[in-house]
Design a protein around this motif. Structure first.
Motif, PDB file in Angstrom:
ATOM      1  N   ARG A   1      78.884  79.729  58.549  1.00 33.44           N
ATOM      2  CA  ARG A   1      78.452  80.376  57.348  1.00 33.44           C
ATOM      3  C   ARG A   1      78.967  81.983  57.599  1.00 33.44           C
ATOM      4  O   ARG A   1      80.170  82.424  56.602  1.00 33.44           O
ATOM      5  CB  ARG A   1      77.586  80.582  57.009  1.00 33.44           C
ATOM      6  N   ILE A   2      78.906  82.896  58.218  1.00 39.30           N
ATOM      7  CA  ILE A   2      78.589  84.196  58.658  1.00 39.30           C
ATOM      8  C   ILE A   2      79.783  84.426  60.193  1.00 39.30           C
ATOM      9  O   ILE A   2      79.187  83.688  61.027  1.00 39.30           O
ATOM     10  CB  ILE A   2      78.501  85.183  58.894  1.00 39.30           C
ATOM     11  N   VAL A   3      81.167  84.908  60.318  1.00 39.84           N
ATOM     12  CA  VAL A   3      81.904  85.305  61.196  1.00 39.84           C
ATOM     13  C   VAL A   3      82.324  86.918  61.091  1.00 39.84           C
ATOM     14  O   VAL A   3      83.362  87.158  60.818  1.00 39.84           O
ATOM     15  CB  VAL A   3      83.468  84.571  61.615  1.00 39.84           C
ATOM     16  N   SER A   4      81.685  87.845  62.287  1.00 37.75           N
ATOM     17  CA  SER A   4      81.966  89.414  61.800  1.00 37.75           C
ATOM     18  C   SER A   4      83.144  89.894  63.022  1.00 37.75           C
ATOM     19  O   SER A   4      82.048  90.043  64.411  1.00 37.75           O
ATOM     20  CB  SER A   4      80.626  90.566  61.260  1.00 37.75           C
ATOM     21  N   LEU A   5      83.650  89.992  63.245  1.00 36.51           N
ATOM     22  CA  LEU A   5      85.209  90.226  64.676  1.00 36.51           C
ATOM     23  C   LEU A   5      85.292  91.130  64.630  1.00 36.51           C
ATOM     24  O   LEU A   5      85.845  92.177  65.214  1.00 36.51           O
ATOM     25  CB  LEU A   5      86.082  89.357  64.607  1.00 36.51           C
ATOM     26  N   ASN A   6      85.004  92.370  63.040  1.00 34.48           N
ATOM     27  CA  ASN A   6      85.496  93.728  62.635  1.00 34.48           C
ATOM     28  C   ASN A   6      85.251  94.468  64.371  1.00 34.48           C
ATOM     29  O   ASN A   6      84.516  94.884  65.072  1.00 34.48           O
ATOM     30  CB  ASN A   6      85.709  94.526  62.026  1.00 34.48           C
TER      31      ASN A   6
END
Length: 70
Positions: free
Chosen positions: A51-56
């Motif tokens: 659902r959520i992938v935060s790679l920043n």
């Protein structure tokens, strides 16, 4: 494991291919580390489960798996 949050953990290197073994993973937070390279190809196996992938704020490059856009 449904959520993995290692944001702001001073981690570096490439992402391990073994992340793909977390087949129930829904939320992945990797932001503000020093990861580099591309996403392991096996991560596309998560398909629409993720659902959520935060790679920043890392040094990652390449494209996201098409299976994630479903």
């Amino acid at each position: 494991v449904t959520t993995l949050d290692v944001s702001l953990s001073s981690l570096a290197g490439t992402l391990p291919a073994e992340l793909a073994y977390l087949t129930a993973l829904q939320d992945l937070y990797l932001q503000y580390n020093a990861f580099a390279g591309t996403l392991p190809a096996g991560l596309s196996a998560w398909g629409s489960v993720i659902r959520i992938v935060s790679l920043n704020n890392n040094g990652l490059n390449g494209t996201l798996p098409a299976a994630w856009s479903a």
